[in-house]
Design an enzyme around this catalytic site. Sequence first.
Site, PDB file in Angstrom:
ATOM      1  N   ASP A  11      -6.482   9.374  14.833  1.00 30.04           N
ATOM      2  CA  ASP A  11      -6.713   9.047  13.413  1.00 30.04           C
ATOM      3  C   ASP A  11      -7.395   7.684  13.280  1.00 30.04           C
ATOM      4  O   ASP A  11      -6.981   6.846  12.473  1.00 30.04           O
ATOM      5  CB  ASP A  11      -5.379   9.058  12.647  1.00 30.04           C
ATOM      6  CG  ASP A  11      -5.596   9.270  11.140  1.00 30.04           C
ATOM      7  OD1 ASP A  11      -6.703   9.702  10.752  1.00 30.04           O
ATOM      8  OD2 ASP A  11      -4.665   9.008  10.373  1.00 30.04           O
ATOM      9  N   GLY A  13       0.826  -1.203   0.000  1.00 31.29           N
ATOM     10  CA  GLY A  13       0.000   0.000   0.000  1.00 31.29           C
ATOM     11  C   GLY A  13       0.855   1.246   0.000  1.00 31.29           C
ATOM     12  O   GLY A  13       2.088   1.200   0.133  1.00 31.29           O
TER      13      GLY A  13
END
Length: 632
Positions: free
Chosen positions: A462, A342
Amino acid sequence: MKTKNLFPTIFPLLNLCIFLILSSPLPRKPQGVVDPYFQVCSAEPENCGDGQPIKYPFHIRSKQNRSCGYPGFELSCNNNGQPKINIQSDDYIIHNISYETEILRVSNSYFWNSTTGACIPLTQNISLPGAPFELAPFQTHVNLLYGCNTSTLESTLRFSAYPGCDHGENKNSSVLVLPKNDPKLRNVSKACTTRVVAPVEPYERENRDGIERALRNGFLVKWKASECSICQESGGLCGFNYSEWHFKCLCPDRPHAWHCISGENKQKWVIPLVVLSIGIGAVIVVIIIYCLRRKFPYLWKKESVSHQNIEEFLRRVGPLVIRRYIYSDIKKMTNLFKEKLGQGGYGSVYKGKLLDGCLVAVKVLKESRENGEEFINEVASISRTSHVNIVTLMGFCFEGSKRALVYEFMPNGSLEKFIYKKYPSKADHQLEWKTLYKISVGIARGLEYLHKGCNARILHFDIKPHNILLDKNYHPKISDFGLAKICSRDESIISMLGTRGTVGYIAPEVFSRNFGGISHKSDVYSYGMMVLEIVGGRKNIDIEGDRTSETYFPHWIYKRLELDEELSLQSLVMNEEDRESAKKMLIVGLWCIQIDPSNRPTMGGVVDMLEGSSEYLEIPPKPFLSFPSRSS
């Protein structure tokens, strides 16, 4: 240019340095002299009484030199000739040490010293710090409830209680034992005054003596210390240098960094060559640094500040239980960054493999002129944790501008690809409601641990589906601590400059202090928005869709719950149990996204609500924030 005139003057100086180095006599250690630390630590291992020999990383206070062990592994002997260790201000009796598996069997001194089988003593919650000690696999927990009203319990719930030891005011009270996550715990605790959570090995619940024996026998603890095998294979002894605060391999000639150096003839040639190389290299480095500082003064200062900040942090926290790799190790374990998993604003993630065959995910951070705050945050936050729902940091690399983090490998990737409709509706992208519910509970437990289970409180800032990773059994693990903030556990409101997080999950008070102070409730808000997305299978604010999809999803859910209408979510077949789970998740999600932080539950409260019945959950007030429609 001026730099060209520098070399004619440097080469005579270089030749002089080489001549002086080669002509200087090399210091030699007298034959037969053995390093004192090696001599002390090579003595016969000590023990307590007639028990098991104690060796690295452990050392017995007043019997063994502390340099022969590792910080945090100091033992003492009790009056019965048993070794004991102090963890989190509690004394634990050590029954067995397995140096091969790095596992201890310990029991709390309160349980071991009590009269056998007569009663269960009162103690405090038994917890482990995570580093360097953590609960070994296949252990469990029990709830000990003290000061229980036996008559009330027997008349209402038909429980048999255990006798309690002399607890002062609770002298004649009983102790009730319930397994971890027992659904009766909420009601039973009302009839008792004190609740204590204690780890044990699995035991026979039907046997009345089982729990007393389990508490006395204790539980298994896994330890982490610096790797010792390389040093031992080279003929050295593992130890620790307290003045440098670093692991040392104690060798007959002197302590070395990781392993001993053998071969006298080879050493005669190696040492002069090394000294010569260092001398030449040092002169070349001085020239390069001088030129760089002249040509790029601003770049030098920025990099220097970053380097100092990170090295200062690593020095301040002391020896880490995670390994520090060099950049060549990172390239080797990723096969030169062959398989990318990723990519994001921070850098890229690659699949890797350690020398023992263990698969890892290597997060390589982009080169930056910043002061390394994100790198420090991630290492500082996650190295303090040890929880089944927190991703494990196995090592890191900090070498000049090269920075990387080595994590355990999560084969199922992020939660994001399993919940949004934009991904193909294949079998591998469809999770059952039961699995989605367990994932939500697991994430809540992980956040509860970050907020109150560590020595310091960790705020993530987050929380979103992209940062939730799933292992092979779809157990969730919280990851990406780049925006995290560490504060003391008694600090309710924190100060923070700027905004942290991802749009759509950021709590209102993080945007504007008019909504309240920033605290652990900001993570609760992000969790609530994520849970609504898990149930709905869509973004709460879908700005890529048509105008009908711009409806603020929490308001749509709220209206459906008010009117008691069918939810029809995720396009999955739902039975009655699934509808119950989905309803609980939606109500909990709406409570978590309340605009006023004081109206949001704690993560401990979230776990209780998710594991309880939905019929006792009240529908919260409607959130008044909404996403504005785009102009046509």
